[in-house]
Design an enzyme around this catalytic site. Structure first.
Site, PDB file in Angstrom:
ATOM      1  N   LYS A  55      -8.597 -37.013  19.552  1.00 22.93           N
ATOM      2  CA  LYS A  55      -9.653 -36.492  20.218  1.00 22.93           C
ATOM      3  C   LYS A  55     -10.228 -37.596  20.964  1.00 22.93           C
ATOM      4  O   LYS A  55     -10.524 -38.853  20.447  1.00 22.93           O
ATOM      5  CB  LYS A  55     -10.470 -35.915  19.023  1.00 22.93           C
ATOM      6  CG  LYS A  55     -11.937 -35.466  19.464  1.00 22.93           C
ATOM      7  CD  LYS A  55     -12.664 -34.994  18.313  1.00 22.93           C
ATOM      8  CE  LYS A  55     -14.188 -35.199  18.504  1.00 22.93           C
ATOM      9  NZ  LYS A  55     -14.986 -35.156  17.546  1.00 22.93           N
TER      10      LYS A  55
ATOM     11  N   LYS B  21     -16.004 -37.422   7.808  1.00 21.55           N
ATOM     12  CA  LYS B  21     -17.106 -38.352   7.736  1.00 21.55           C
ATOM     13  C   LYS B  21     -16.888 -39.054   6.439  1.00 21.55           C
ATOM     14  O   LYS B  21     -17.355 -40.400   6.307  1.00 21.55           O
ATOM     15  CB  LYS B  21     -18.370 -37.893   8.030  1.00 21.55           C
ATOM     16  CG  LYS B  21     -18.644 -37.477   9.509  1.00 21.55           C
ATOM     17  CD  LYS B  21     -18.932 -38.726  10.347  1.00 21.55           C
ATOM     18  CE  LYS B  21     -19.186 -38.604  11.773  1.00 21.55           C
ATOM     19  NZ  LYS B  21     -18.620 -37.369  12.483  1.00 21.55           N
TER      20      LYS B  21
ATOM     21  N   LYS C  97     -17.013 -40.871  20.358  1.00 22.30           N
ATOM     22  CA  LYS C  97     -17.576 -41.634  20.353  1.00 22.30           C
ATOM     23  C   LYS C  97     -17.167 -42.871  19.014  1.00 22.30           C
ATOM     24  O   LYS C  97     -17.007 -43.921  19.103  1.00 22.30           O
ATOM     25  CB  LYS C  97     -19.216 -41.506  20.405  1.00 22.30           C
ATOM     26  CG  LYS C  97     -19.722 -41.374  21.465  1.00 22.30           C
ATOM     27  CD  LYS C  97     -21.223 -40.667  21.475  1.00 22.30           C
ATOM     28  CE  LYS C  97     -21.021 -39.127  21.634  1.00 22.30           C
ATOM     29  NZ  LYS C  97     -22.230 -38.406  21.798  1.00 22.30           N
TER      30      LYS C  97
HETATM   31  P1  TYM Z   1     -21.193 -33.987  19.339  1.00 23.95           P
HETATM   32  O1  TYM Z   1     -22.379 -34.964  19.768  1.00 23.95           O
HETATM   33  O2  TYM Z   1     -20.092 -34.837  18.700  1.00 23.95           O
HETATM   34  O3  TYM Z   1     -20.580 -33.480  20.892  1.00 23.95           O
HETATM   35  C1  TYM Z   1     -21.488 -32.865  21.839  1.00 23.95           C
HETATM   36  C2  TYM Z   1     -20.399 -31.615  22.254  1.00 23.95           C
HETATM   37  O4  TYM Z   1     -19.309 -32.373  22.973  1.00 23.95           O
HETATM   38  C3  TYM Z   1     -18.138 -31.627  22.264  1.00 23.95           C
HETATM   39  N1  TYM Z   1     -17.050 -32.692  22.344  1.00 23.95           N
HETATM   40  C4  TYM Z   1     -15.737 -32.361  22.761  1.00 23.95           C
HETATM   41  N2  TYM Z   1     -15.371 -31.579  23.458  1.00 23.95           N
HETATM   42  C5  TYM Z   1     -14.132 -31.451  23.740  1.00 23.95           C
HETATM   43  N3  TYM Z   1     -13.340 -32.675  23.489  1.00 23.95           N
HETATM   44  C6  TYM Z   1     -13.808 -33.599  22.971  1.00 23.95           C
HETATM   45  N4  TYM Z   1     -13.055 -34.750  22.652  1.00 23.95           N
HETATM   46  C7  TYM Z   1     -15.078 -33.735  22.424  1.00 23.95           C
HETATM   47  N5  TYM Z   1     -16.087 -34.483  21.801  1.00 23.95           N
HETATM   48  C8  TYM Z   1     -17.221 -33.774  21.761  1.00 23.95           C
HETATM   49  C9  TYM Z   1     -18.555 -30.988  21.127  1.00 23.95           C
HETATM   50  O5  TYM Z   1     -17.685 -30.107  20.763  1.00 23.95           O
HETATM   51  C10 TYM Z   1     -20.076 -30.762  21.295  1.00 23.95           C
HETATM   52  O6  TYM Z   1     -19.976 -29.535  21.813  1.00 23.95           O
HETATM   53  N6  TYM Z   1     -22.790 -31.067  15.910  1.00 23.95           N
HETATM   54  C11 TYM Z   1     -22.725 -31.237  17.228  1.00 23.95           C
HETATM   55  C12 TYM Z   1     -24.292 -31.591  17.930  1.00 23.95           C
HETATM   56  C13 TYM Z   1     -24.987 -30.099  17.557  1.00 23.95           C
HETATM   57  C14 TYM Z   1     -24.984 -28.930  18.158  1.00 23.95           C
HETATM   58  C15 TYM Z   1     -25.895 -28.194  17.815  1.00 23.95           C
HETATM   59  C16 TYM Z   1     -24.326 -28.342  19.358  1.00 23.95           C
HETATM   60  C17 TYM Z   1     -26.099 -30.420  16.868  1.00 23.95           C
HETATM   61  N7  TYM Z   1     -26.438 -28.926  16.667  1.00 23.95           N
HETATM   62  C18 TYM Z   1     -26.349 -26.899  17.985  1.00 23.95           C
HETATM   63  C19 TYM Z   1     -24.375 -27.014  19.649  1.00 23.95           C
HETATM   64  C20 TYM Z   1     -25.456 -26.315  18.790  1.00 23.95           C
HETATM   65  C21 TYM Z   1     -21.931 -32.566  17.643  1.00 23.95           C
HETATM   66  O7  TYM Z   1     -21.830 -33.180  16.567  1.00 23.95           O
HETATM   67  O8  TYM Z   1     -21.668 -32.702  18.861  1.00 23.95           O
END
Ligand code: TYM
Length: 329
Positions: A194, A111, A197
């Protein structure tokens, strides 16, 4: 009975990566476990602080969750910022988290490279906030994609450190979970590693069939293999990776054979892939279109969710304050 928790940042609609990385696993776990699913709107502030869009984004994610099958009768669904105890636990945890370890985190380095004009302290302490989310409910399992593995490792370390420092056995060490299998990483259709978004290469659960076809047909390919059984270049392997999650084994085997015998026709493969994605997303999209009109229902879901999440959160905060030595006069 295990406690399961997962969350998704409210930075836009949900895509296939979110679905296969986190959501689908979570949905499968709803019946046998105590489940919490939340919308990480505080986390979205580290990259996208936009007051005009904040609420709309939270609503979109909520609608996508419900449409994908998260059931408020079975799971607690809440908006992160409705539970202020999360911010309090984040503060306490931060007193035992070090600059050096935060600065080394892959997501921070990534980031910081992408937004050099806004390397804020929230970005640095993102893993502490995530740990607060998870430890707040003392979750055993956290369904996430591969990209969150390091954050879970850090959560375990922070939990252990807290327990050791205060000589208690309070926080559990949660594991990143994907139904007993490897964590997944759904690739983008642009040949990149990957789907994400911020990568702008997503197929959204809310996309129409026409949009999905267009996106899939545009995916990068080449003139095909010339040697039997050759190794696939990344952008072709990516198509197969997506196919493995949306299509049947027979379909995947068919195209593997065609690849191995150098007879693959990418046009056919993409048509099949688009169709299989559309089969997964169409019922979800139909529910999205229904749910987004139903503000009363959405309000009820998040209000009840916040109450239930806060019940637990208040107890955790009371315990943590006592462990840390806060006392009332
Ligand atoms: P975020 O919002 O980027 O993504 C949400 C969830 O989707 C999964 N994910 C993917 N899995 C497989 N392939 C991909 N291309 C892909 N893109 C996204 C992410 O692994 C995630 O599980 N930090 C987290 C949000 C969060 C969270 C938490 C999750 C905040 N606190 C506590 C679990 C527990 C995040 O940015 O996910």
């Amino acid at each position: 009975m295990d406690t399961v928790l997962s969350g998704i940042r409210s930075t836009g609609n949900l895509h296939l990566g979110n679905y296969y990385g986190a959501l689908r696993n979570f949905i499968k776990m709803q019946n046998e476990n105590k489940c919490y699913f939340f919308i990480a709107d505080l986390h979205s502030l580290t990259t996208h602080p936009d007051p005009a869009m904040l609420h709309e984004n939270v609503k979109n994610v909520l609608v996508d969750y419900l449409a994908a099958g998260i059931d408020p009768e079975k799971s607690v669904i809440y908006v992160q910022s409705d539970v202020p105890e999360v911010a309090e636990l984040y503060l306490y945890l931060n007193m035992h988290v070090y600059m050096g370890e935060l600065a080394k985190t892959s997501s921070f380095k990534d980031k910081a490279r992408k937004q050099p004009e806004n390397v804020n302290a929230g970005l640095l302490t993102y893993p502490s906030l995530m740990a607060a989310d998870i430890l707040m409910h003392n979750a055993d399992k956290v369904p996430v994609g591969k990209d969150q593995e390091q954050h879970l490792e850090m959560t375990r370390r922070f939990a252990r450190r807290f327990n050791n420092f205060y000589k208690v056995d309070y926080f559990k060490e949660p594991v990143a979970y994907n139904f007993g299998q490897e964590l997944v990483k759904i690739p983008g259709l642009d040949g990149s590693g990957k789907m994400g978004k911020s990568e702008g290469n997503c197929i959204f659960l809310s996309d129409s069939a026409k949009e999905i076809k267009k996106k899939v047909m545009r995916a990068l390919t080449d003139s095909g293999p010339t040697e039997p059984n050759s190794v696939k270049p990344d952008y072709i392997e990516n198509l197969f990776t997506i196919m493995r999650v949306v299509s049947t084994d027979e379909v995947v085997d068919h195209y593997e054979e065609k690849w191995n015998s150098c007879e693959i026709r990418y046009g056919d493969m993409k048509k099949q892939l688009a169709e299989d994605i559309i089969n997964v997303t169409t019922p979800i999209r139909e529910r999205i279109l229904e749910l987004e009109k139903n503000d009363d229902y959405l309000r009820k879901v998040v209000t009840e969710g916040a109450d239930r999440a806060r019940e637990n959160a208040k107890k955790t905060i009371a315990d943590v304050r006592e462990i840390m030595g806060f006392k009332s006069f």
